[in-house]
Write an enzyme that holds these catalytic residues in place. Structure first.
Site, mmCIF file in Angstrom:
data_model
loop_
_atom_site.group_PDB
_atom_site.id
_atom_site.type_symbol
_atom_site.label_atom_id
_atom_site.label_comp_id
_atom_site.label_asym_id
_atom_site.label_seq_id
_atom_site.Cartn_x
_atom_site.Cartn_y
_atom_site.Cartn_z
ATOM 1 N N LEU A 205 0.816 -1.212 0.000
ATOM 2 C CA LEU A 205 0.000 0.000 0.000
ATOM 3 C C LEU A 205 0.850 1.262 0.000
ATOM 4 C CD1 LEU A 205 -2.786 -1.068 2.501
ATOM 5 C CD2 LEU A 205 -3.192 -0.275 0.165
ATOM 6 N N ASP B 23 11.103 3.779 4.363
ATOM 7 C CA ASP B 23 10.956 2.339 4.544
ATOM 8 C C ASP B 23 12.238 1.785 5.141
ATOM 9 O OD1 ASP B 23 8.727 0.247 3.284
ATOM 10 O OD2 ASP B 23 10.646 -0.679 3.759
ATOM 11 N N ASP C 118 14.009 4.836 11.363
ATOM 12 C CA ASP C 118 12.973 4.104 12.093
ATOM 13 C C ASP C 118 11.998 5.110 12.680
ATOM 14 O OD1 ASP C 118 11.411 2.587 13.765
ATOM 15 O OD2 ASP C 118 13.070 1.670 14.857
ATOM 16 N N ILE C 119 10.811 5.210 12.100
ATOM 17 C CA ILE C 119 9.843 6.242 12.501
ATOM 18 C C ILE C 119 9.180 5.931 13.841
ATOM 19 C CG2 ILE C 119 9.426 7.307 10.277
ATOM 20 C CD1 ILE C 119 7.186 4.516 11.649
ATOM 21 N N ASN D 54 1.773 4.754 7.376
ATOM 22 C CA ASN D 54 1.381 3.477 6.787
ATOM 23 C C ASN D 54 2.225 2.297 7.268
ATOM 24 O OD1 ASN D 54 0.240 1.746 4.392
ATOM 25 N ND2 ASN D 54 2.459 1.699 4.104
ATOM 26 N N TYR E 290 -2.401 -6.610 16.879
ATOM 27 C CA TYR E 290 -2.647 -5.780 15.691
ATOM 28 C C TYR E 290 -3.987 -5.045 15.803
ATOM 29 C CZ TYR E 290 -3.368 -4.801 10.672
ATOM 30 O OH TYR E 290 -3.607 -4.214 9.444
ATOM 31 N N LYS F 38 -4.441 -1.007 15.910
ATOM 32 C CA LYS F 38 -5.204 -0.318 14.876
ATOM 33 C C LYS F 38 -6.409 0.419 15.460
ATOM 34 C CE LYS F 38 -2.811 -1.178 11.167
ATOM 35 N NZ LYS F 38 -2.061 -0.068 10.535
ATOM 36 N N THR G 143 -1.434 -7.407 -0.038
ATOM 37 C CA THR G 143 -0.068 -7.040 0.338
ATOM 38 C C THR G 143 0.572 -8.229 1.026
ATOM 39 O OG1 THR G 143 -0.573 -6.235 2.574
ATOM 40 C CG2 THR G 143 -0.868 -4.663 0.768
#
Length: 310
Positions: free
Chosen positions: A23, A42, A77-78, A104, A175, A179, A209
């Site tokens: 995505l 990334d 690394d965000i 994302n 997860y 989310k 994905t």
């Protein structure tokens, strides 16, 4: 770039996290096709977050350049303060501004709850929830400074939730919780940042994905006779591009599902049937009232992975 383009993001600078594949890659290419300059973030990690490689981000930068666009890679690394701050700095250094942030990045560590390790919980919370919070924090600080300096931006943030965060998903407790947290973060950020010219929305996408190969195994058929690949990640990107553009003026604090050719506005928790005794209930009375209210309420949507009763 191929296809019908409107230039809806012409002049805008967009940072997309987790943009090396899936995505994120589709979003980065779609923004570039509409005239945006793109920061492609990334780490190049595996599906479970292990390993690292600059190849995926550099590959997308090359794809954008080959199509006539402008992009730079960011390998930080965000989910760390330094990495998130450097994402914003990279946009400012390379292009002189930042207009849109698309959060994302993510990976999976799926387990049933009784088998889910603390490290697997922490890792997923870190990349999804903290990995949304920190880039948002540093981008928002930049935009607040711009607004206070008299340069109020038309800034946009698009966060990535999931149907798992809205309904739950068996085997994905970590997860799903992360989310769901992203939805709460989106609502708070939209309320807090509107005064600085920032709009914040979230999407709950469904597409093919690396992360969804097992989840959508039964629905990932090849394109039909019309050539429309319903599960292609590129189907989600047009909504993300619009939300990230100046054209989405006035849309903030909302959650959209996007899948194939369908867009749905998701309506969250709101009051349903209620009972008020105007005094303290006994446990038995509270239970009786709860049963009566449930009888008048809508049945919840099933959790993903729960088999329908016969």
């Amino acid at each position: 770039m191929a296809g019908i383009r409107t230039g809806i993001c012409s002049g805008r600078v967009v940072a997309v996290t987790g943009a090396g594949r899936g995505l994120g890659r589709a979003h980065a290419l779609a923004f570039a096709a509409e005239g945006a300059k793109v920061v492609v973030n990334d780490l190049g990690v595996g599906l479970d977050g292990s390993g690292a490689s600059g190849g995926p981000a550099q590959g997308v930068v090359g794809d954008i350049a080959a199509l006539g666009g402008e992009a730079v890679a960011h390998g930080g690394d965000i989910a760390t303060a330094d990495g998130a701050a450097s994402l914003v700095a990279t946009a400012l250094d390379a292009f002189g501004r930042l207009d849109t942030l698309v959060n994302n990045a993510g990976f999976l560590r799926d387990r049933m709850l009784v088998n889910l390790g603390e490290d697997e919980w922490d890792a997923v919370m870190r990349v999804h929830l903290k990995g949304h919070f920190l880039p948002l924090k540093y981008a928002a600080a930049h935009w607040r400074a711009e607004a206070k300096a008299g340069r109020t931006p038309r800034a946009r943030v698009v966060n990535t939730s999931s149907g798992a965060g809205l309904l739950g998903s068996v085997g994905q407790g970590n997860y799903s919780a992360a989310k769901a947290g992203i939805v709460g973060l989106t609502l708070v950020a939209a309320a807090e940042l509107g005064r600085y010219g920032v709009q914040v929305n979230a999407i709950a996408p469904a597409a093919r994905t690396r992360m969804t190969e097992r989840t959508f195994a039964e629905t990932m058929a090849a394109p039909g006779d019309g050539g429309f690949d319903a599960m292609a990640p590129e189907n989600v990107s047009p909504l993300v591009v619009w939300l990230g553009s100046g054209a989405s003026e006035g849309v903030t604090g909302r959650v959209f599902e996007a899948e194939a050719g369908r867009i749905t506005v998701m309506e969250g928790w709101r009051p349903g049937p209620t009972a008020d005794k105007a005094a303290r209930w006994t446990p038995a009375e509270a239970g009786e009232a709860a049963y009566e209210l449930l009888a008048r309420s809508e049945t919840p949507q099933p959790v993903y992975g729960v088999q329908p009763s016969s």
